[in-house]
Design a protein around this motif. Structure first.
Motif, PDB file in Angstrom:
ATOM      1  N   MET A   1       0.855  -1.178   0.000  1.00  0.00           N
ATOM      2  CA  MET A   1       0.000   0.000   0.000  1.00  0.00           C
ATOM      3  C   MET A   1       0.895   1.233   0.000  1.00  0.00           C
ATOM      4  SD  MET A   1      -2.937   1.167   2.699  1.00  0.00           S
ATOM      5  CE  MET A   1      -3.737   2.770   2.557  1.00  0.00           C
TER       6      MET A   1
ATOM      7  N   GLN B   1      -7.954   5.906   0.383  1.00  0.00           N
ATOM      8  CA  GLN B   1      -6.979   5.125   1.141  1.00  0.00           C
ATOM      9  C   GLN B   1      -7.628   3.904   1.781  1.00  0.00           C
ATOM     10  OE1 GLN B   1      -4.278   5.843  -0.236  1.00  0.00           O
ATOM     11  NE2 GLN B   1      -3.002   6.210   1.560  1.00  0.00           N
TER      12      GLN B   1
ATOM     13  N   PHE C   1      -6.208   0.259   1.046  1.00  0.00           N
ATOM     14  CA  PHE C   1      -5.838  -0.684   2.101  1.00  0.00           C
ATOM     15  C   PHE C   1      -6.603  -1.992   1.953  1.00  0.00           C
ATOM     16  CE2 PHE C   1      -6.551  -2.639   6.249  1.00  0.00           C
ATOM     17  CZ  PHE C   1      -5.242  -2.850   6.645  1.00  0.00           C
TER      18      PHE C   1
ATOM     19  N   LEU D   1       3.180  -1.238   4.235  1.00  0.00           N
ATOM     20  CA  LEU D   1       2.442   0.024   4.197  1.00  0.00           C
ATOM     21  C   LEU D   1       3.457   1.165   4.217  1.00  0.00           C
ATOM     22  CD1 LEU D   1      -0.376  -0.712   6.839  1.00  0.00           C
ATOM     23  CD2 LEU D   1      -0.258  -1.399   4.436  1.00  0.00           C
TER      24      LEU D   1
ATOM     25  N   PRO E   1       1.094   5.338   4.548  1.00  0.00           N
ATOM     26  CA  PRO E   1      -0.180   5.358   3.823  1.00  0.00           C
ATOM     27  C   PRO E   1      -1.063   6.562   4.128  1.00  0.00           C
ATOM     28  CG  PRO E   1      -0.244   3.760   5.612  1.00  0.00           C
ATOM     29  CD  PRO E   1       1.171   4.219   5.504  1.00  0.00           C
TER      30      PRO E   1
ATOM     31  N   LEU F   1      -7.935   1.745  10.557  1.00  0.00           N
ATOM     32  CA  LEU F   1      -6.959   0.705  10.235  1.00  0.00           C
ATOM     33  C   LEU F   1      -6.797  -0.262  11.403  1.00  0.00           C
ATOM     34  CD1 LEU F   1      -4.718  -0.628   8.594  1.00  0.00           C
ATOM     35  CD2 LEU F   1      -3.167   1.171   9.339  1.00  0.00           C
TER      36      LEU F   1
END
Length: 249
Positions: free
Chosen positions: A81, A141, A145, A158, A161, A177
């Motif tokens: 990501m 985003q 993800f 990641l 991110p 997240l």
């Protein structure tokens, strides 16, 4: 003893025929289901490290092992990501997710159904047939993800991110997240410039020096999961934040 999701063994990286040394013998690991953050000064080689893990570059010396397999210089072993969402603008939001599922070996019909189920879970089902340009930065985003999460590789990288998001959206995305990761517990290696973000999200933090980078310290994060949004108010949180700040400076 379980096989680590990632092992880096004595990684050196030099450019310009050895005149520019970036990484100086890094050895680190990410356990299965562990969330590890890397934090270091600008130019300390964090991006180069991700390129080495992903097989886009080869180390000058040292080895990369993913899931117990020697993968140095080999691609296709990680899901990634980036800082920008990099969704395919010509595919709908749902189709962007479906692609990750199809790559994972799921039949197209089932991929379409699962994509909508996942979009519903992250609160974006109403945008399933829209194109990425209509989404806000935070929404893009989330989709990015989710696409990485649904890719078949067990290790996720990641790369800052949330770095391009405003402070409030970034905070909301960190909480989001954490909630999604708690449900799936993939192995994650995160690069971030934010000490607070690393403390909020991680099981362990690896602090790098400036280039040529070495590991200054590995810091276990002692806070229980699920993490409280008010974690930053705890004295230990601020003690660790100051300690990492002092290491970096």
């Amino acid at each position: 003893m379980t096989t680590p999701a990632l092992e880096l063994k004595g990684i050196h990286k030099e450019f310009d025929s050895g005149r520019k040394k970036v990484l100086n013998g890094l050895s680190l690991s990410v356990a299965e289901s562990e969330f590890v953050s890397i934090i270091g000064p600008s130019g300390s080689g964090k991006t180069t490290l991700f390129q080495l893990i992903g097989g886009l570059e080869k180390p000058t010396a040292g080895e990369v092992w993913i899931g117990g397999k020697h993968t140095t210089g080999s691609r296709g072993h990680i899901s990634y990501m980036p800082q920008q969402a990099s969704l395919m603008p010509w595919r709908s939001v749902s189709a962007n997710i479906e692609l990750a599922l199809e790559i994972a070996g799921i039949e197209r019909k089932d991929a379409g159904r699962q994509a909508r189920e996942w979009l519903d879970r992250i609160g974006l089902l109403e945008y399933a047939d829209s194109y990425p340009h209509v989404l806000s930065g935070g929404m893009q985003q989330r989709v990015s993800f989710l696409r990485a999460l649904l890719s078949p590789q067990p290790l996720m990288l990641l790369d800052e991110p949330f770095g391009a998001l405003d402070a409030l959206t970034r905070q909301q995305m960190q909480q989001w997240l954490m909630a999604i990761w708690e449900q799936n517990r993939r192995s994650v290696l995160l690069v971030t410039h934010s000490i607070e973000e690393a403390l909020l999200l991680s099981d362990r933090i690896i602090v790098l020096s400036s280039a040529p980078a070495v590991i200054l310290e590995e810091i276990p994060v002692p806070f229980a999961r699920p993490r409280s949004p008010q974690l930053w108010r705890e004295p230990l949180f601020n003690e660790l934040k100051q300690h990492i700040h002092d290491l970096l400076h």
